[in-house]
Write a protein that holds these residues in place. Structure first.
Motif, PDB file in Angstrom:
ATOM      1  N   LYS A 238      -4.139  11.708  13.060  1.00 24.34           N
ATOM      2  CA  LYS A 238      -4.132  12.094  11.480  1.00 24.34           C
ATOM      3  C   LYS A 238      -3.643  13.628  11.492  1.00 24.34           C
ATOM      4  CE  LYS A 238      -4.881   7.951   9.641  1.00 24.34           C
ATOM      5  NZ  LYS A 238      -3.895   7.065   9.249  1.00 24.34           N
TER       6      LYS A 238
ATOM      7  N   ARG B 259     -10.992   4.822   3.009  1.00 25.51           N
ATOM      8  CA  ARG B 259     -11.565   4.715   3.993  1.00 25.51           C
ATOM      9  C   ARG B 259     -13.219   4.644   4.267  1.00 25.51           C
ATOM     10  NH1 ARG B 259      -8.724   4.834   8.237  1.00 25.51           N
ATOM     11  NH2 ARG B 259      -7.144   5.959   7.359  1.00 25.51           N
TER      12      ARG B 259
ATOM     13  N   PHE C 115     -16.214  -2.478   4.156  1.00 21.07           N
ATOM     14  CA  PHE C 115     -15.119  -2.859   3.078  1.00 21.07           C
ATOM     15  C   PHE C 115     -14.779  -4.503   3.347  1.00 21.07           C
ATOM     16  CE2 PHE C 115     -11.777  -2.951   6.492  1.00 21.07           C
ATOM     17  CZ  PHE C 115     -12.139  -2.320   7.377  1.00 21.07           C
TER      18      PHE C 115
ATOM     19  N   GLN D 235     -11.571  -7.417   3.409  1.00 24.03           N
ATOM     20  CA  GLN D 235     -10.361  -7.706   3.481  1.00 24.03           C
ATOM     21  C   GLN D 235      -9.967  -8.973   3.014  1.00 24.03           C
ATOM     22  OE1 GLN D 235     -10.505  -7.317   7.800  1.00 24.03           O
ATOM     23  NE2 GLN D 235      -9.144  -5.295   7.765  1.00 24.03           N
TER      24      GLN D 235
ATOM     25  N   PHE E  95      -1.871   0.752   2.425  1.00 28.18           N
ATOM     26  CA  PHE E  95      -2.200   0.011   1.314  1.00 28.18           C
ATOM     27  C   PHE E  95      -2.560  -1.320   2.147  1.00 28.18           C
ATOM     28  CE2 PHE E  95      -1.211  -1.699  -3.552  1.00 28.18           C
ATOM     29  CZ  PHE E  95      -2.448  -2.110  -3.373  1.00 28.18           C
TER      30      PHE E  95
ATOM     31  N   GLY F 117      -1.427  -4.171   5.526  1.00 28.37           N
ATOM     32  CA  GLY F 117      -0.210  -4.226   6.952  1.00 28.37           C
ATOM     33  C   GLY F 117       0.341  -5.873   6.783  1.00 28.37           C
TER      34      GLY F 117
ATOM     35  N   HIS G  57       1.706  -8.007   9.835  1.00 24.13           N
ATOM     36  CA  HIS G  57       1.823  -7.869  11.357  1.00 24.13           C
ATOM     37  C   HIS G  57       2.419  -9.203  11.773  1.00 24.13           C
ATOM     38  CE1 HIS G  57      -1.804  -5.243  10.113  1.00 24.13           C
ATOM     39  NE2 HIS G  57      -0.792  -4.803  10.366  1.00 24.13           N
TER      40      HIS G  57
ATOM     41  N   SER H 182      -2.500  -8.473   5.693  1.00 22.66           N
ATOM     42  CA  SER H 182      -3.706  -7.896   5.719  1.00 22.66           C
ATOM     43  C   SER H 182      -4.123  -7.072   4.781  1.00 22.66           C
ATOM     44  CB  SER H 182      -4.344  -7.683   7.268  1.00 22.66           C
ATOM     45  OG  SER H 182      -5.492  -7.247   7.345  1.00 22.66           O
ATOM     46  N   ALA H 183      -4.750  -7.232   3.732  1.00 20.69           N
ATOM     47  CA  ALA H 183      -5.095  -6.199   2.700  1.00 20.69           C
ATOM     48  C   ALA H 183      -6.443  -5.576   2.420  1.00 20.69           C
ATOM     49  CB  ALA H 183      -4.537  -6.622   1.376  1.00 20.69           C
ATOM     50  N   GLY H 184      -6.780  -4.585   2.087  1.00 21.71           N
ATOM     51  CA  GLY H 184      -7.866  -4.174   1.700  1.00 21.71           C
ATOM     52  C   GLY H 184      -8.249  -4.607   0.376  1.00 21.71           C
TER      53      GLY H 184
HETATM   54  P1  ATP Z   1      -5.750   2.821   8.882  1.00 20.74           P
HETATM   55  O1  ATP Z   1      -4.459   3.197   9.568  1.00 20.74           O
HETATM   56  O2  ATP Z   1      -5.698   3.153   7.602  1.00 20.74           O
HETATM   57  O3  ATP Z   1      -7.099   3.063   9.426  1.00 20.74           O
HETATM   58  P2  ATP Z   1      -5.663   0.298   9.871  1.00 20.74           P
HETATM   59  O4  ATP Z   1      -4.074   0.150  10.313  1.00 20.74           O
HETATM   60  O5  ATP Z   1      -6.556   0.459  11.010  1.00 20.74           O
HETATM   61  O6  ATP Z   1      -5.732   1.016   8.673  1.00 20.74           O
HETATM   62  P3  ATP Z   1      -5.625  -2.617   9.458  1.00 20.74           P
HETATM   63  O7  ATP Z   1      -6.402  -2.823  10.960  1.00 20.74           O
HETATM   64  O8  ATP Z   1      -4.393  -2.967   9.582  1.00 20.74           O
HETATM   65  O9  ATP Z   1      -5.799  -1.166   9.177  1.00 20.74           O
HETATM   66  O10 ATP Z   1      -6.444  -3.386   8.366  1.00 20.74           O
HETATM   67  C1  ATP Z   1      -5.851  -3.879   7.352  1.00 20.74           C
HETATM   68  C2  ATP Z   1      -6.137  -3.564   6.000  1.00 20.74           C
HETATM   69  O11 ATP Z   1      -7.676  -3.428   5.791  1.00 20.74           O
HETATM   70  C3  ATP Z   1      -5.645  -2.082   5.685  1.00 20.74           C
HETATM   71  O12 ATP Z   1      -4.532  -1.999   5.339  1.00 20.74           O
HETATM   72  C4  ATP Z   1      -6.634  -1.277   4.777  1.00 20.74           C
HETATM   73  O13 ATP Z   1      -6.216  -2.079   3.309  1.00 20.74           O
HETATM   74  C5  ATP Z   1      -7.999  -2.285   4.975  1.00 20.74           C
HETATM   75  N1  ATP Z   1      -8.720  -1.391   5.651  1.00 20.74           N
HETATM   76  C6  ATP Z   1      -8.695  -0.975   7.135  1.00 20.74           C
HETATM   77  N2  ATP Z   1      -9.665  -0.130   7.505  1.00 20.74           N
HETATM   78  C7  ATP Z   1     -10.331   0.266   6.241  1.00 20.74           C
HETATM   79  C8  ATP Z   1     -11.416   1.147   5.700  1.00 20.74           C
HETATM   80  N3  ATP Z   1     -12.051   1.857   6.610  1.00 20.74           N
HETATM   81  N4  ATP Z   1     -11.794   1.246   4.433  1.00 20.74           N
HETATM   82  C9  ATP Z   1     -11.284   0.494   3.566  1.00 20.74           C
HETATM   83  N5  ATP Z   1     -10.435  -0.420   3.860  1.00 20.74           N
HETATM   84  C10 ATP Z   1      -9.874  -0.399   4.928  1.00 20.74           C
END
Ligand code: ATP
Length: 432
Positions: free
Chosen positions: A97, A186, A190, A192, A262, A264, A266, A303-305
């Motif tokens: 990051k 983050r 959380f 999903q 927001f 993904g 995949h 996959s959405a949060g």
């Molecule tokens: P990031 O790059 O932001 O850590 P990620 O690519 O690890 O996210 P994924 O593993 O693809 O995320 O998870 C799918 C979704 O779950 C994310 O798009 C997000 O909306 C949600 N999510 C993932 N990690 C968190 C978190 N720590 N807090 C809140 N929501 C989350």
């Protein structure tokens, strides 16, 4: 951002987790308004993914799984973030990051010294069993995907689904995030909402369904009234794609802290089913009952949060006008769909009529009641929590059985017959 955080606290959307103990970084509690909004987001998603489709079924799998499942999915090995530590203040940051790293350097006047990146596993560990020294290591799930994958056979055998079909799930996930932050963006705990959509293992099918789900998800958020200019796709670069995926795209939101992931989409190929087959010894082959074809399907995942959806919906809906703050949430997502006011609280007839109306609306819509202060103040309070309609019972209501319906966005008022109100609201809230 500060406006959102303070509104969320003041009006009971989101509070810091265990706040009276000084909080716990990366945890959040949803208050009376927040839980309504969040439930509405989840039920809208479930309605559109499961109820309105014939090719997706639901599952609600356990949070704690046999630890072998996490070895199979690669999380015990690969679910890691590269971390660097600032040698000056010993705070840790994700080295991937870059913005956060640069921002932190600014805090030290433009430069600092960093340790070499180390990898940290994000799975949250827990121990099962009551006898000390004899406890079994387990994990709180780091993503909800595995619960769907391990049930692939159960679902094929117990329902009439045929490839292509999907498994939908909503549930909590946990990650030892190194740098939780940006409010709920983050968090370490959380929720999903995901669909694993199984297709024939063919390149063209893969491309077609990947494109389909990208557009389907974008349209879903637009359909909830989110602003087009605040949403975009971002394809993952080849070196960024997770260990399991053949292709990946994020939908990003233009948050006050920058464009942010927001959700993904995949293309997971047959990674999950093959690995679970290998680690469990269970045959994951799918047999098409019509054609007799046998294959291990590919999986296109969305996959959405849930928490990120709530956060971005709040940010997107928030607007400050000259004399009021408005949450312009989609009517079906707003915590309350309607509020009922007696014009005055000291007129028994009016109050009685308003209570009657409240009783009529309550089983159909999440309905609020307010008889404090004057009507202007009540409108102000409802606008701030996004209530799309406010209904006032006044003197005329006693004569002709009509009430005033005030629209949150236009602030225009309609006179509607009480008995027609449920239909009137139903159409405007749910469009049906
Ligand atoms: P990031 O790059 O932001 O850590 P990620 O690519 O690890 O996210 P994924 O593993 O693809 O995320 O998870 C799918 C979704 O779950 C994310 O798009 C997000 O909306 C949600 N999510 C993932 N990690 C968190 C978190 N720590 N807090 C809140 N929501 C989350």
């Amino acid at each position: 951002m500060q406006n959102i955080i303070s509104l969320a606290k003041r009006r009971g959307f989101i509070f810091p987790g265990s706040e009276i103990y000084g909080g716990l970084a990366g945890t959040w509690d949803y208050g009376p308004m927040g839980v309504l909004l969040k439930n509405n987001v989840k039920s809208r998603w479930w309605r559109d993914m499961v109820q309105m489709r014939t090719d997706i079924v639901g599952v609600d799998a356990a949070i704690i799984m046999n630890p072998r499942a996490w070895e199979a999915s690669g999380h015990t090995q690969a679910f890691t973030d590269p971390l660097v530590e600032c040698k000056l203040c010993h705070r840790r940051f994700r080295s991937d990051k870059e913005e956060q790293v640069k921002e932190h350097e600014q805090e030290h006047g433009g430069t600092t010294e960093w340790t070499d990146p180390k990898t940290f596993n994000l799975l949250v560990k827990t121990y099962l069993g009551v006898v000390e020294n004899n406890q079994a290591l387990a994990y709180l799930r780091g993503e909800i995907t595995n619960g769907a994958q391990v049930n692939f056979k159960n679902i094929v055998n117990s329902s009439r689904v045929r490839v292509p079909f999907g498994i939908a799930q909503i549930g909590k996930a946990f990650r030892n995030e190194i740098t939780p932050g940006n409010f709920t963006f983050r968090s370490i705990e959380f929720e999903q909402m995901e669909v694993q959509f199984y297709i024939k293992p063919e390149e063209r099918e893969g491309e077609r369904w990947f494109e389909y789900w990208k557009q389907n998800r974008m349209d879903w958020y637009l359909g909830l009234g989110m602003k087009k200019e605040n949403l975009r796709f971002r394809d993952h670069a080849p070196d960024e794609i997770s260990h399991y995926a053949k292709a990946a795209t994020d939908i990003e939101y233009h948050a006050p802290f920058g464009w942010s992931e927001f959700m993904g989409i995949h293309h997971r190929g047959d990674w999950d089913l093959k690995r679970h087959q290998e680690y469990s010894g269970e045959d994951m082959t799918y047999r098409d009952p019509d054609t007799g074809e046998e294959f291990i399907p590919w999986d296109i995942e969305t996959s959405a949060g849930v928490d990120r959806s709530v956060l971005f919906l709040l940010i997107d809906a928030y607007r400050q006008e000259e004399n009021r703050v408005v949450l312009g949430l989609h009517p079906a997502l707003a915590p309350f769909q309607v509020a009922v006011f007696p014009l005055v609280r000291n007129n028994e007839m009016i109050v009685k009529k308003a209570q009657e109306l409240f009783g009529m609306l309550q089983p159909r819509f999440m309905t609020d009641w307010d008889d404090r202060g004057n009507v202007g103040k009540r409108y102000y309070a409802q606008d701030e929590i996004g209530t799309p309609f406010c209904v006032t019972v006044d003197h005329q209501s006693l004569e002709d059985g009509t009430v005033t319906v005030r629209d949150r966005d236009t602030m225009l008022q309609d006179r509607v017959k009480m008995e027609e109100l449920p239909k009137y609201l139903q159409e405007r809230i749910y469009g049906e």
